[in-house]
Design a protein around this motif. Structure first.
Motif, PDB file in Angstrom:
ATOM      1  N   GLU A 530     -14.590   3.156   0.078  1.00  0.00           N
ATOM      2  CA  GLU A 530     -14.095   2.038  -0.453  1.00  0.00           C
ATOM      3  C   GLU A 530     -12.630   2.152  -0.671  1.00  0.00           C
ATOM      4  O   GLU A 530     -12.061   3.210  -1.155  1.00  0.00           O
ATOM      5  CB  GLU A 530     -14.811   1.561  -2.021  1.00  0.00           C
ATOM      6  CG  GLU A 530     -15.849   1.314  -1.979  1.00  0.00           C
ATOM      7  CD  GLU A 530     -16.610   1.083  -3.334  1.00  0.00           C
ATOM      8  OE1 GLU A 530     -16.482   1.654  -4.231  1.00  0.00           O
ATOM      9  OE2 GLU A 530     -17.092  -0.236  -3.311  1.00  0.00           O
ATOM     10  N   ALA A 531     -11.856   1.130  -0.048  1.00  0.00           N
ATOM     11  CA  ALA A 531     -10.376   1.356   0.078  1.00  0.00           C
ATOM     12  C   ALA A 531      -9.603   0.097   0.155  1.00  0.00           C
ATOM     13  O   ALA A 531     -10.254  -0.998   0.288  1.00  0.00           O
ATOM     14  CB  ALA A 531     -10.034   2.002   1.354  1.00  0.00           C
ATOM     15  N   TYR A 532      -8.510   0.085  -0.452  1.00  0.00           N
ATOM     16  CA  TYR A 532      -7.545  -1.028  -0.328  1.00  0.00           C
ATOM     17  C   TYR A 532      -6.884  -1.222   0.912  1.00  0.00           C
ATOM     18  O   TYR A 532      -6.589  -0.191   1.517  1.00  0.00           O
ATOM     19  CB  TYR A 532      -6.417  -1.087  -1.583  1.00  0.00           C
ATOM     20  CG  TYR A 532      -7.042  -0.876  -2.953  1.00  0.00           C
ATOM     21  CD1 TYR A 532      -7.571  -2.275  -3.585  1.00  0.00           C
ATOM     22  CD2 TYR A 532      -7.240   0.312  -3.516  1.00  0.00           C
ATOM     23  CE1 TYR A 532      -7.794  -2.134  -4.955  1.00  0.00           C
ATOM     24  CE2 TYR A 532      -7.702   0.319  -4.813  1.00  0.00           C
ATOM     25  CZ  TYR A 532      -8.070  -0.897  -5.557  1.00  0.00           C
ATOM     26  OH  TYR A 532      -8.445  -0.913  -6.847  1.00  0.00           O
ATOM     27  N   ILE A 533      -7.111  -2.505   1.528  1.00  0.00           N
ATOM     28  CA  ILE A 533      -6.262  -2.652   2.692  1.00  0.00           C
ATOM     29  C   ILE A 533      -5.096  -3.473   2.650  1.00  0.00           C
ATOM     30  O   ILE A 533      -5.266  -4.709   2.098  1.00  0.00           O
ATOM     31  CB  ILE A 533      -7.271  -2.978   3.982  1.00  0.00           C
ATOM     32  CG1 ILE A 533      -7.867  -4.103   3.712  1.00  0.00           C
ATOM     33  CG2 ILE A 533      -8.244  -1.579   4.298  1.00  0.00           C
ATOM     34  CD1 ILE A 533      -8.924  -4.683   4.914  1.00  0.00           C
ATOM     35  N   THR A 534      -4.001  -3.126   3.201  1.00  0.00           N
ATOM     36  CA  THR A 534      -2.979  -4.310   3.111  1.00  0.00           C
ATOM     37  C   THR A 534      -2.449  -4.435   4.685  1.00  0.00           C
ATOM     38  O   THR A 534      -2.157  -3.386   5.449  1.00  0.00           O
ATOM     39  CB  THR A 534      -1.788  -3.716   2.117  1.00  0.00           C
ATOM     40  OG1 THR A 534      -2.335  -3.394   1.039  1.00  0.00           O
ATOM     41  CG2 THR A 534      -0.560  -4.892   2.083  1.00  0.00           C
ATOM     42  N   PRO A 535      -2.339  -5.783   5.058  1.00  0.00           N
ATOM     43  CA  PRO A 535      -1.997  -6.005   6.327  1.00  0.00           C
ATOM     44  C   PRO A 535      -0.440  -5.471   6.752  1.00  0.00           C
ATOM     45  O   PRO A 535       0.338  -5.731   5.783  1.00  0.00           O
ATOM     46  CB  PRO A 535      -1.996  -7.664   6.577  1.00  0.00           C
ATOM     47  CG  PRO A 535      -3.015  -8.068   5.493  1.00  0.00           C
ATOM     48  CD  PRO A 535      -2.804  -7.030   4.398  1.00  0.00           C
ATOM     49  N   ARG A 536      -0.359  -4.836   7.889  1.00  0.00           N
ATOM     50  CA  ARG A 536       1.212  -4.258   8.171  1.00  0.00           C
ATOM     51  C   ARG A 536       1.898  -5.532   8.602  1.00  0.00           C
ATOM     52  O   ARG A 536       3.121  -5.405   8.161  1.00  0.00           O
ATOM     53  CB  ARG A 536       1.218  -3.062   9.243  1.00  0.00           C
ATOM     54  CG  ARG A 536       0.289  -1.832   8.468  1.00  0.00           C
ATOM     55  CD  ARG A 536       0.424  -0.608   9.204  1.00  0.00           C
ATOM     56  NE  ARG A 536      -0.301   0.526   8.973  1.00  0.00           N
ATOM     57  CZ  ARG A 536       0.243   1.455   8.304  1.00  0.00           C
ATOM     58  NH1 ARG A 536       1.418   1.517   7.574  1.00  0.00           N
ATOM     59  NH2 ARG A 536      -0.631   2.366   7.653  1.00  0.00           N
ATOM     60  N   SER A 537       1.319  -6.246   9.710  1.00  0.00           N
ATOM     61  CA  SER A 537       2.182  -7.133  10.466  1.00  0.00           C
ATOM     62  C   SER A 537       1.364  -7.970  11.313  1.00  0.00           C
ATOM     63  O   SER A 537       0.300  -7.596  11.185  1.00  0.00           O
ATOM     64  CB  SER A 537       3.319  -6.331  11.123  1.00  0.00           C
ATOM     65  OG  SER A 537       2.821  -5.458  12.376  1.00  0.00           O
ATOM     66  N   THR A 538       1.791  -9.129  11.898  1.00  0.00           N
ATOM     67  CA  THR A 538       0.965  -9.850  12.704  1.00  0.00           C
ATOM     68  C   THR A 538       1.301  -9.356  14.098  1.00  0.00           C
ATOM     69  O   THR A 538       2.387  -9.441  14.597  1.00  0.00           O
ATOM     70  CB  THR A 538       1.229 -11.338  12.422  1.00  0.00           C
ATOM     71  OG1 THR A 538       0.953 -11.595  10.814  1.00  0.00           O
ATOM     72  CG2 THR A 538       0.292 -12.189  13.058  1.00  0.00           C
TER      73      THR A 538
END
Length: 539
Positions: A530-538
């Motif tokens: 279980e992890a938090y994911i944050t988009p880096r870029s498009t």
């Protein structure tokens, strides 16, 4: 290793019955070995040997503990059987593999392959030799399987379980010719790409700081790819009347993969005392029969659906099943079923395990994750990672192999059987002994691996290993029995890990930092990542 109370009562009776046999054979074996050095032996009891010490334990962890006390090669007794436990990469691979005059080596973008002129097979190049698997190969070409394995494999009718010989060569040729040869892998490339894009699309839908668990997604996508390669189509549900109607993909996975792996870990006391094989063990027999029946129903349904579709002979419908129906018409229905099931099983199990562990370690070790991200940017720029990029990404390769080292999907290689007296590491090995190579323990050998309990990809960047070497560890086996699908497993796993790290920053959910527990006798992660994911870029 778990035995029922009924089983332990029978073991007590077996002890009395087998004592005479032990007394008669002990002196004969001692005289036969003469002056040759015998391996250290873990002390046990007469007749039952070390079975009482294994009750309630995880074998590969117990074997590793014993190796620290008795050395990298020692013996234990499991009833009437002598088990030789090898817990050292150097013992398993101390003799370099000499190039065979029958092998022609060719270079591929991401790996080395070889073509055997005699077997007409494409096989993975093995840069590590093995005393057990290569030098002494004629002595250990047989697998001694429990009745459970014999039953579910239709008497070893699988590439992974067949004794080395004509049958193994034939079955391996079937699979290589239709699924793993370079042309087939190119043909299946679109399916692999589709699998990766499907996973990333699902993650983006859950992103923006959300907590995600990737296990069910990985299982579903891996099984989908396996279905496309094996039977030509991915099914989200299957209707099976005998099983109550429609089965969702999660239940199909359990029937074809998870349930069979759990049954494989069952211990039946009759395997330890063959002279009592005539006695019933109804609890184990029922479990095995239930799993066996469900496996057969699901696999048969997939085969019958293919036959009903009557697919065209275009490339879209090329698959393992079509090859077998056209080129191996001598197969019985059960042999065909087992071969299709093997293809589904082996393509569905490794990737989810490796990718989940890799992402766990990267989320836990932020410095490693950022180093991988920087490598991806330097190689790919603003373009998405593809399989063509993999040969140019040494740190990604190191992440993959370090994950295999610490979390090898198979902790112990399938047992080998010594069908004649031989020698390993200067020790005399008696005919009839079984050989267990403890991958888990060998990968934690402090004499070979610095800080073995630490996940450290940098250990594979010291120049000791070539980038193309698929056998930096024992995870894919060695010699002629090395895993034929290791290249596909690496391509899928590395591309998935790279894309996940490229498009998201991963941070472990609170409380998961030291969650290295595993499932029973496997090295599968006990609790889902279980992890938090944050988009880096498009991209």
């Amino acid at each position: 290793m778990e035995l029922s109370p009924e089983s332990w009562r029978v073991l007590g009776a077996a002890a009395a019955l087998g004592l005479l046999l032990w007394l008669l054979t002990h002196r004969a074996l001692k005289a036969k070995s003469g002056s040759l050095r015998s391996p250290p032996a873990v002390p046990g009891w007469p007749v039952i040997g070390n079975l009482h010490q294994m009750k309630g334990t995880v074998p590969h962890i117990l074997f590793t503990k014993w190796a620290r006390k008795y050395g990298p090669l020692y013996t234990i007794k499991t009833g009437t059987t002598t088990l030789v436990v090898v817990t050292s990469s150097k013992l398993a691979a101390e003799v370099p593999l000499s190039p065979s005059p029958s092998l022609n080596y060719v270079k591929s973008d991401a790996f080395l392959i070889s073509f055997d002129e005699h077997e007409k097979n494409t096989i993975l190049d093995v840069s590590l030799g093995s005393q057990v698997m290569v030098t002494r190969f004629p002595s250990f070409s047989t697998r001694k399987l429990s009745w459970i394995f014999m039953f579910v494999t239709a008497d070893k009718w699988m590439v992974a379980m067949a004794d080395y010989g004509e049958r193994h060569k034939l079955l391996k040729r079937y699979y290589l010719s239709s699924v793993l040869n370079p042309n087939s892998q190119k043909r299946f490339r679109c399916h692999r790409d589709s699998m990766i894009e499907s996973m990333l699309h699902e993650l983006h839908e859950q992103a923006a700081g959300a907590v995600v668990s990737i296990r069910s997604m990985l299982k579903r996508e891996a099984l989908g790819l396996a279905m496309k390669q094996a039977v030509g189509k991915n099914y989200d549900t299957l209707y099976i009347k005998e099983m109550g109607g429609n089965l969702p993909k999660t239940e199909i996975y359990d029937v074809l993969v998870a349930d069979l792996l759990l049954v494989a870990g069952l211990a039946d006391w009759r395997d330890f005392f063959p002279y009592l094989s005539w006695l019933p063990n109804k609890s184990v027999e029922k479990k095995v029969n239930d799993v066996y029946t469900r496996r057969n129903l699901v696999t048969s349904a997939l085969i019958n659906l293919y036959k009903k579709r009557q697919p065209d002979h275009d490339e879209e419908h090329l698959c393992y099943l079509r090859f077998l129906l056209e080129e191996a018409q001598e197969l019985s229905e059960m042999q065909l079923l087992v071969l299709i099931w093997e293809a589904l099983l082996e393509s569905s199990d490794t990737t989810p395990v490796v990718v989940e562990w890799a992402m766990y370690e990267l989320a836990k070790n932020q410095g490693c994750q950022e180093r991988l991200y920087e490598e991806i940017k330097s190689v790919c720029g603003d373009e998405k990672v593809t399989e063509e990029n993999l040969p140019h990404m040494p740190y990604l390769n190191a992440v993959f192999h370090e994950t295999l080292r610490k979390h090898s999907p198979v902790p112990i290689m399938p047992l080998k059987y010594a069908h004649k007296d031989t020698e390993i590491g200067g020790y005399h090995i008696h005919k009839g002994s079984q050989i267990a190579i403890n991958i888990y323990g060998a990968h934690r050998d402090e004499k070979e691996w610095e800080e073995p309990e630490v996940w450290k990809p940098e250990r594979f960047l010291t120049g000791k290993h070539q980038l193309q070497d698929m056998h930096k560890t024992l995870a894919f086996g060695l010699g002629r029995r090395a895993c034929s699908g290791s290249m596909q497993a690496m391509n899928i796993s590395c591309t998935a890990v790279a894309r996940m790290a490229q498009e998201f920053k991963w941070t472990l959910k609170e409380g998961q930092g030291d969650d290295d527990d595993t499932v029973l006798f496997t090295t599968h992660k006990l609790q889902p990542l279980e992890a938090y994911i944050t988009p880096r870029s498009t991209l």
